[in-house]
Design an enzyme around this catalytic site. Structure first.
Site, PDB file in Angstrom:
ATOM      1  N   LYS A  84       0.757   4.756   6.706  1.00 27.15           N
ATOM      2  CA  LYS A  84       0.394   5.593   5.759  1.00 27.15           C
ATOM      3  C   LYS A  84       1.096   6.849   5.797  1.00 27.15           C
ATOM      4  O   LYS A  84       1.735   7.243   6.719  1.00 27.15           O
ATOM      5  CB  LYS A  84      -1.225   5.521   5.988  1.00 27.15           C
ATOM      6  CG  LYS A  84      -2.107   4.232   6.176  1.00 27.15           C
ATOM      7  CD  LYS A  84      -1.965   3.772   4.798  1.00 27.15           C
ATOM      8  CE  LYS A  84      -2.619   2.015   4.726  1.00 27.15           C
ATOM      9  NZ  LYS A  84      -2.687   1.576   3.652  1.00 27.15           N
ATOM     10  N   SER A 116       0.830  -1.328   0.117  1.00 28.57           N
ATOM     11  CA  SER A 116      -0.034  -0.022   0.023  1.00 28.57           C
ATOM     12  C   SER A 116       0.808   1.328   0.074  1.00 28.57           C
ATOM     13  O   SER A 116       0.527   2.358  -0.397  1.00 28.57           O
ATOM     14  CB  SER A 116      -1.038   0.051   1.195  1.00 28.57           C
ATOM     15  OG  SER A 116      -0.381   0.285   2.684  1.00 28.57           O
TER      16      SER A 116
END
Length: 203
Positions: free
Chosen positions: A96, A57
């Protein structure tokens, strides 16, 4: 006679100091080990700790299997890469990039990110090999209003996205991240050897 007696007494005292009982030596060593271990645990718990990347990701910035050094102190800035407990997934951590700080207005339109009305050049993203169809379906337009029914990032919250926008579960799906839930931020990769160094972030 005085000199000889003084010398003998000195040697006796010295010998007594050297003849320290074994249990005292072992006790001292054990105490040292406890202190060193305690310091190490405190550093890992409150200051820095190693973390590893799982999944894709955050590609191309971070690769599956990368090992990073997590900084648990200091303020969080826009574009910092942070680690936090995965929402609705007990025992798992997400990594993230912070896109929105409290008070920010976030909009994504025509594959372009806007923060507070300003166009943001996201040099850390590479979607050159992604088809137009996937971009439209997996990296579609959004605003905070369309996602969360608010105009700005709430106080003490962050809006986060993965760098691999077409393969990332992030604030587009689970919403904002509470400031108190952030484990720490990372900017240093320590493994693999050929990729050791700081993680580049835009100014």
């Amino acid at each position: 006679m005085k000199d000889s007696s003084y010398k003998n007494n000195s040697e006796t005292i010295k010998d007594k100091k050297q003849d320290k009982p074994l249990y005292q030596e072992l006790l001292s060593t054990f105490v040292y080990i406890i202190i060193i271990t305690g310091v190490f645990l405190l550093i890992r718990l409150y200051i820095v700790a190693p973390v590893s990347v799982e999944g894709s990701s955050m590609e191309p910035t971070l690769q599956d299997g990368d090992h990073l050094l997590l900084n648990k102190i200091g303020d969080i800035d826009r574009f910092d890469v942070i680690v936090f407990p995965a929402p609705e997934e007990n025992g798992k951590q997400f990594i993230k990039r912070v896109i929105g700080l409290p008070g920010d207005e976030i909009t994504f339109q025509d594959q372009t990110l806007f923060i507070n009305g300003e166009t943001i050049e996201e040099d850390y993203i590479d979607l050159s090999n992604v088809s137009d169809a996937d971009l439209q379906s997996l990296n579609s337009d959004f605003s905070l209003d369309s996602l969360e029914d608010v105009e700005q990032v709430p106080e003490d919250s962050y809006f986060v996205l993965g760098d691999n926008r077409v393969n990332s579960k992030d604030s587009r799906s689970f919403g904002f991240i509470d400031k108190d839930n952030v484990t720490g931020k990372t900017s240093l990769r320590i493994w693999p050897l050929d990729r050791i160094g700081f993680i580049d972030s835009p100014e």
